[in-house]
Design a protein around this motif. Structure first.
Motif, mmCIF file in Angstrom:
data_model
loop_
_atom_site.group_PDB
_atom_site.id
_atom_site.type_symbol
_atom_site.label_atom_id
_atom_site.label_comp_id
_atom_site.label_asym_id
_atom_site.label_seq_id
_atom_site.Cartn_x
_atom_site.Cartn_y
_atom_site.Cartn_z
ATOM 1 N N GLN A 140 46.024 57.590 -8.040
ATOM 2 C CA GLN A 140 45.578 58.120 -9.329
ATOM 3 C C GLN A 140 46.801 58.263 -10.223
ATOM 4 O O GLN A 140 47.617 59.178 -10.049
ATOM 5 C CB GLN A 140 44.861 59.459 -9.192
ATOM 6 N N VAL A 161 44.226 56.085 -1.825
ATOM 7 C CA VAL A 161 43.737 55.960 -3.196
ATOM 8 C C VAL A 161 44.839 56.413 -4.153
ATOM 9 O O VAL A 161 45.475 57.446 -3.922
ATOM 10 C CB VAL A 161 42.470 56.822 -3.405
ATOM 11 N N TYR A 165 46.297 59.836 -2.686
ATOM 12 C CA TYR A 165 45.399 60.567 -1.786
ATOM 13 C C TYR A 165 45.093 59.723 -0.562
ATOM 14 O O TYR A 165 44.889 58.500 -0.668
ATOM 15 C CB TYR A 165 44.066 60.868 -2.478
ATOM 16 N N TRP A 180 41.374 52.145 -5.339
ATOM 17 C CA TRP A 180 41.473 51.914 -3.909
ATOM 18 C C TRP A 180 42.671 51.028 -3.616
ATOM 19 O O TRP A 180 42.830 49.961 -4.185
ATOM 20 C CB TRP A 180 40.202 51.234 -3.403
ATOM 21 N N THR A 238 41.733 55.757 4.340
ATOM 22 C CA THR A 238 41.876 55.015 3.091
ATOM 23 C C THR A 238 42.905 55.697 2.203
ATOM 24 O O THR A 238 42.995 56.932 2.183
ATOM 25 C CB THR A 238 40.508 54.946 2.378
ATOM 26 N N PRO A 276 43.526 43.591 -3.305
ATOM 27 C CA PRO A 276 44.369 42.523 -3.865
ATOM 28 C C PRO A 276 45.429 43.052 -4.830
ATOM 29 O O PRO A 276 46.519 42.493 -4.917
ATOM 30 C CB PRO A 276 43.354 41.629 -4.588
ATOM 31 N N LYS A 322 44.604 59.202 -15.304
ATOM 32 C CA LYS A 322 43.740 58.032 -15.105
ATOM 33 C C LYS A 322 42.766 58.226 -13.950
ATOM 34 O O LYS A 322 42.712 59.282 -13.330
ATOM 35 C CB LYS A 322 44.598 56.786 -14.861
ATOM 36 N N GLY A 323 42.010 57.163 -13.663
ATOM 37 C CA GLY A 323 40.993 57.212 -12.633
ATOM 38 C C GLY A 323 41.532 56.861 -11.256
ATOM 39 O O GLY A 323 42.738 56.803 -11.025
ATOM 40 N N LEU A 324 40.606 56.632 -10.345
ATOM 41 C CA LEU A 324 40.918 56.397 -8.938
ATOM 42 C C LEU A 324 40.946 54.901 -8.640
ATOM 43 O O LEU A 324 40.072 54.148 -9.090
ATOM 44 C CB LEU A 324 39.854 57.081 -8.066
ATOM 45 N N THR A 350 36.016 54.448 5.100
ATOM 46 C CA THR A 350 36.331 53.250 4.331
ATOM 47 C C THR A 350 35.312 53.023 3.227
ATOM 48 O O THR A 350 35.686 52.797 2.084
ATOM 49 C CB THR A 350 36.435 52.010 5.253
ATOM 50 N N GLY A 351 34.031 53.152 3.535
ATOM 51 C CA GLY A 351 33.005 53.081 2.514
ATOM 52 C C GLY A 351 32.823 54.458 1.898
ATOM 53 O O GLY A 351 33.157 54.700 0.745
#
Lengths: 108, 116
Positions: free
Chosen positions: B39, B37, B95, B47, B35, B62, B43-45, B100-101
Motif C-alpha cells: 500500500q 500486499v 502487509y 497484490w 500473501t 507480474p 493509495k490502494g492495495l 491466497t484467495g
C-alpha cells in the motif's frame, strides 16, 4: 488481468442510512470468487465478505454482499459510526488476483 | 488466536537491501498460504505475491516479479519479503496476510521508507 472498478469513489452518508457500494469487473469473475475488505485509517484491512456473499467470522449482519459475473455489491443496511472507512473488493478467480481502487465511505 | 506479527518500521537509502518478516502463530503455518500486499502512501492495495510454506511454492504478481523475493522459514513460522536494491518508489506499507484467495487474517503492516 481482471480490472475491478469500484464506485462511487467517495460516498457521503449519515449514520443510520443505507450504503450501497459497487464493484464491477472488466471480465467475468470465475464462480463467485470475490471478497470485500474494510480498512480504517492507520489499520490493516479486515475481511468482511468472501465468495461474494459469505460474511467472515464476527462481521455484523448489517453487512451483506451480492452479485456474480461482473457486477458485485456490498450493502451496509444501517450505518454505524464505526463503519466509516475505505472498502476494497478483490477477485480471486483469475490470477493475478486484483483489488479494486477502493470506495471511501465518509460521514456526511 | 490466529496472529501475524510483522517486523518494525524501516528507513533505508536507495540501493540498499532489506528483509522484513511476518511471524505466524495460532494455526498450522505450513498448511496456509501467506500473501504480501503493498500500500503506497495514500493509495490502494496491490497484490505482490504469495507463498505456500509447506513446500515454498511461490507465485508473484507480474508487477513485482524480479523486484522482490518472498521466502519462509518453517522452523520459526515466519515469512519474509526482501529487496536487493531499494528504490524511493518502494516507500510503502507492506502487509502480510494469511491465505491466497481469501485473506482472512492480516499483519499490522510494516512501513518501509526509502530516502536519501
Amino acid at each position: 488481468e481482471i480490472v475491478l472498478t469500484q464506485s462511487p469513489g467517495t460516498l457521503s452518508l449519515s449514520p443510520g442510512q443505507r450504503a450501497t457500494l459497487s464493484c464491477r469487473a472488466s471480465q467475468s469473475v470465475s464462480s463467485i470468487y470475490l471478497a470485500w475488505y474494510q480498512q480504517k485509517p492507520g489499520q490493516a484491512p479486515r475481511l468482511l465478505i468472501s465468495d461474494a456473499s459469505v460474511r467472515a467470522t464476527g462481521i455484523p449482519d448489517r453487512f451483506s454482499g451480492s452479485g456474480s459475473g461482473t457486477d458485485f455489491t456490498l450493502t451496509i443496511s444501517r450505518l454505524e459510526p464505526e463503519d466509516f472507512a475505505v472498502y476494497y473488493c478483490r477477485q480471486y478467480g483469475s490470477s493475478p488476483y486484483t483489488f479494486g481502487q477502493g470506495t471511501k465511505l465518509e460521514i456526511k | 488466536e490466529v496472529q501475524l506479527v510483522q517486523s518494525g518500521a524501516e528507513v533505508k537509502k536507495p540501493g540498499g537491501s532489506l528483509k522484513i518478516s511476518c511471524k505466524a502463530s495460532g494455526y498450522s503455518f505450513t498448511t496456509h498460504w501467506i500473501t504480501w500486499v503493498r500500500q503506497m502512501p495514500g493509495k490502494g492495495l496491490q497484490w505482490m505475491g504469495t507463498i505456500y510454506p509447506g513446500d515454498s511454492d511461490t507465485r508473484y504478481s507480474p508487477s513485482f516479479q524480479g523486484q522482490v523475493t518472498i521466502s519462509v522459514d518453517k522452523s520459526i513460522s515466519t515469512a519474509y519479503l526482501q529487496w536487493s536494491s531499494l528504490r524511493a518508489s518502494d516507500t510503502a506499507i507492506y502487509y502480510c496476510a494469511r491465505g491466497t484467495g481469501v485473506l482472512d487474517c492480516w499483519g499490522q503492516g510494516t512501513l518501509v521508507t526509502v530516502s536519501s
